[in-house]
Write a protein that holds these residues in place. Structure first.
Motif, mmCIF file in Angstrom:
data_model
loop_
_atom_site.group_PDB
_atom_site.id
_atom_site.type_symbol
_atom_site.label_atom_id
_atom_site.label_comp_id
_atom_site.label_asym_id
_atom_site.label_seq_id
_atom_site.Cartn_x
_atom_site.Cartn_y
_atom_site.Cartn_z
ATOM 1 N N TYR A 1 0.462 -1.243 0.045
ATOM 2 C CA TYR A 1 0.310 -0.246 -0.047
ATOM 3 C C TYR A 1 0.471 1.284 -0.435
ATOM 4 O O TYR A 1 1.653 0.851 0.573
ATOM 5 C CB TYR A 1 -0.681 0.231 0.973
ATOM 6 C CG TYR A 1 -0.360 -0.249 2.725
ATOM 7 C CD1 TYR A 1 -0.057 0.501 3.348
ATOM 8 C CD2 TYR A 1 -0.787 -1.930 3.069
ATOM 9 C CE1 TYR A 1 0.712 0.510 5.064
ATOM 10 C CE2 TYR A 1 -0.100 -1.558 4.793
ATOM 11 C CZ TYR A 1 0.734 -0.699 5.123
ATOM 12 O OH TYR A 1 1.424 -0.923 6.295
ATOM 13 N N TYR A 2 0.213 2.065 -0.573
ATOM 14 C CA TYR A 2 0.788 3.284 -0.547
ATOM 15 C C TYR A 2 -0.207 4.473 -0.242
ATOM 16 O O TYR A 2 -1.829 4.622 -0.107
ATOM 17 C CB TYR A 2 1.668 4.004 -1.797
ATOM 18 C CG TYR A 2 2.144 3.075 -2.405
ATOM 19 C CD1 TYR A 2 3.864 2.994 -2.817
ATOM 20 C CD2 TYR A 2 1.248 2.138 -3.525
ATOM 21 C CE1 TYR A 2 4.538 2.502 -3.278
ATOM 22 C CE2 TYR A 2 2.177 0.683 -4.097
ATOM 23 C CZ TYR A 2 4.110 1.353 -3.593
ATOM 24 O OH TYR A 2 4.941 -0.126 -4.093
ATOM 25 N N LEU A 3 0.599 5.679 1.260
ATOM 26 C CA LEU A 3 -0.525 6.399 1.766
ATOM 27 C C LEU A 3 0.111 7.773 2.571
ATOM 28 O O LEU A 3 0.997 7.800 2.106
ATOM 29 C CB LEU A 3 -0.212 5.614 3.385
ATOM 30 C CG LEU A 3 -0.849 4.138 3.171
ATOM 31 C CD1 LEU A 3 -0.871 3.505 4.722
ATOM 32 C CD2 LEU A 3 -2.472 4.320 2.837
ATOM 33 N N ARG A 4 -0.565 8.593 2.935
ATOM 34 C CA ARG A 4 -1.102 9.663 2.436
ATOM 35 C C ARG A 4 -0.941 9.822 4.511
ATOM 36 O O ARG A 4 -1.707 9.641 5.102
ATOM 37 C CB ARG A 4 -1.415 10.859 1.774
ATOM 38 C CG ARG A 4 -1.098 12.280 2.313
ATOM 39 C CD ARG A 4 -2.020 13.463 1.711
ATOM 40 N NE ARG A 4 -3.408 13.478 2.287
ATOM 41 C CZ ARG A 4 -4.072 13.095 1.425
ATOM 42 N NH1 ARG A 4 -3.843 14.039 -0.331
ATOM 43 N NH2 ARG A 4 -5.950 13.170 1.463
ATOM 44 N N VAL A 5 -0.332 10.197 5.274
ATOM 45 C CA VAL A 5 -0.689 10.100 6.415
ATOM 46 C C VAL A 5 0.091 11.308 7.086
ATOM 47 O O VAL A 5 0.927 12.034 6.880
ATOM 48 C CB VAL A 5 0.164 9.258 7.383
ATOM 49 C CG1 VAL A 5 0.237 7.571 6.498
ATOM 50 C CG2 VAL A 5 2.053 8.469 7.469
ATOM 51 N N ARG A 6 -0.849 11.778 7.992
ATOM 52 C CA ARG A 6 -0.094 12.592 9.158
ATOM 53 C C ARG A 6 0.351 12.408 11.040
ATOM 54 O O ARG A 6 -0.499 11.422 11.271
ATOM 55 C CB ARG A 6 -1.283 13.426 9.935
ATOM 56 C CG ARG A 6 -0.832 14.043 10.666
ATOM 57 C CD ARG A 6 -2.451 15.785 11.137
ATOM 58 N NE ARG A 6 -3.005 15.954 9.797
ATOM 59 C CZ ARG A 6 -3.918 15.870 9.386
ATOM 60 N NH1 ARG A 6 -4.345 15.448 9.938
ATOM 61 N NH2 ARG A 6 -4.640 17.190 8.222
ATOM 62 N N ILE A 7 1.753 12.547 10.436
ATOM 63 C CA ILE A 7 2.059 11.968 12.046
ATOM 64 C C ILE A 7 1.709 12.757 13.473
ATOM 65 O O ILE A 7 2.143 14.074 13.541
ATOM 66 C CB ILE A 7 3.301 12.419 11.916
ATOM 67 C CG1 ILE A 7 4.458 11.687 10.564
ATOM 68 C CG2 ILE A 7 4.585 11.843 13.108
ATOM 69 C CD1 ILE A 7 5.791 12.278 10.924
ATOM 70 N N THR A 8 1.100 12.142 14.153
ATOM 71 C CA THR A 8 0.332 12.512 15.744
ATOM 72 C C THR A 8 1.391 12.044 17.015
ATOM 73 O O THR A 8 1.442 13.115 17.098
ATOM 74 C CB THR A 8 -0.771 11.449 15.646
ATOM 75 O OG1 THR A 8 -0.575 10.188 15.446
ATOM 76 C CG2 THR A 8 -1.877 11.327 14.985
ATOM 77 N N LYS A 9 2.543 11.253 16.832
ATOM 78 C CA LYS A 9 3.301 10.851 17.716
ATOM 79 C C LYS A 9 4.406 10.043 17.227
ATOM 80 O O LYS A 9 4.888 9.916 16.417
ATOM 81 C CB LYS A 9 2.695 10.314 19.166
ATOM 82 C CG LYS A 9 3.511 10.025 19.788
ATOM 83 C CD LYS A 9 2.759 8.861 21.148
ATOM 84 C CE LYS A 9 3.572 8.704 22.167
ATOM 85 N NZ LYS A 9 2.570 7.741 23.215
ATOM 86 N N VAL A 10 6.028 10.461 17.725
ATOM 87 C CA VAL A 10 6.511 10.179 17.245
ATOM 88 C C VAL A 10 7.891 9.379 19.006
ATOM 89 O O VAL A 10 8.332 10.834 19.630
ATOM 90 C CB VAL A 10 8.198 10.698 16.606
ATOM 91 C CG1 VAL A 10 9.436 9.945 16.246
ATOM 92 C CG2 VAL A 10 7.615 10.982 14.961
ATOM 93 N N SER A 11 7.957 8.533 19.681
ATOM 94 C CA SER A 11 8.309 8.280 20.768
ATOM 95 C C SER A 11 9.790 7.930 21.186
ATOM 96 O O SER A 11 10.118 8.074 21.728
ATOM 97 C CB SER A 11 7.741 7.071 21.090
ATOM 98 O OG SER A 11 6.112 6.884 20.961
ATOM 99 N N LYS A 12 10.086 7.497 19.691
ATOM 100 C CA LYS A 12 11.864 7.299 20.109
ATOM 101 C C LYS A 12 13.229 8.500 18.452
ATOM 102 O O LYS A 12 12.033 8.755 17.116
ATOM 103 C CB LYS A 12 12.059 5.699 19.172
ATOM 104 C CG LYS A 12 12.082 4.629 20.249
ATOM 105 C CD LYS A 12 12.031 3.318 20.216
ATOM 106 C CE LYS A 12 11.028 2.044 20.603
ATOM 107 N NZ LYS A 12 10.769 0.987 19.810
#
Length: 160
Positions: free
Chosen positions: A59-70
């Protein structure tokens, strides 16, 4: 962190060859069939959408990043800022919109603990066409043969 380290004891020196062709083969080939768009009803239910995508070939997606833990000095996450510059910065990534394939997204989840909202995308679920892997393997074996014979043509074998 891309810094020199002193190592005491035995280490393995692994020399990677044909990295791009071998990466293509790890994908099992190119996705077959027609791309299918993700329906709005699934986009409205992110939990159901993630479950739906689990068994898709690609799959190929457009996403909005909501959290980065590391966070890392050399992150996997990159985005294009308002000036049009690609930024490799996981500390400012929350809120950014990025385009991802299945493998990249899974890597960002695993290594960055990234969470996201899927905004749009399409998927393939008709298997893979492995022909490219067969061609790459044949060229790789032929190159090895030429290299063993010390034939200089082995320097000119490429799959691109």
């Amino acid at each position: 962190n891309n810094e020199a380290e002193v190592v005491h004891g035995k280490i393995a020196d692994l020399d990677g060859v044909s990295l791009y062709p071998s990466a293509i083969c790890r994908l099992k080939g190119y996705p077959r069939g027609t791309a299918k768009g993700i329906q709005q009803s699934l986009l409205n239910d992110q939990k159901a959408l993630n479950f739906f995508l689990k068994d898709k070939d690609m799959y190929y997606l457009r996403v909005r990043i909501t959290k980065v833990s590391k966070h890392y000095a050399t992150p996997l996450i990159s985005y294009i800022n308002k000036k049009g510059t690609r930024c490799w910065d996981d500390t400012e990534a929350v809120g950014q919109i990025i385009y991802m394939d299945k493998i990249g997204l899974e890597g960002m989840q695993q290594f960055h603990g990234m969470e996201y909202e899927i905004l749009a995308g399409y998927y393939y679920n008709e298997g893979f066409n492995p022909k490219v892997c067969e061609v790459i393997e044949k060229l790789f074996q032929e190159r090895l043969k030429m290299k063993q014979e010390e034939n200089p043509i082995e320097q000119h074998f490429c799959v691109w």
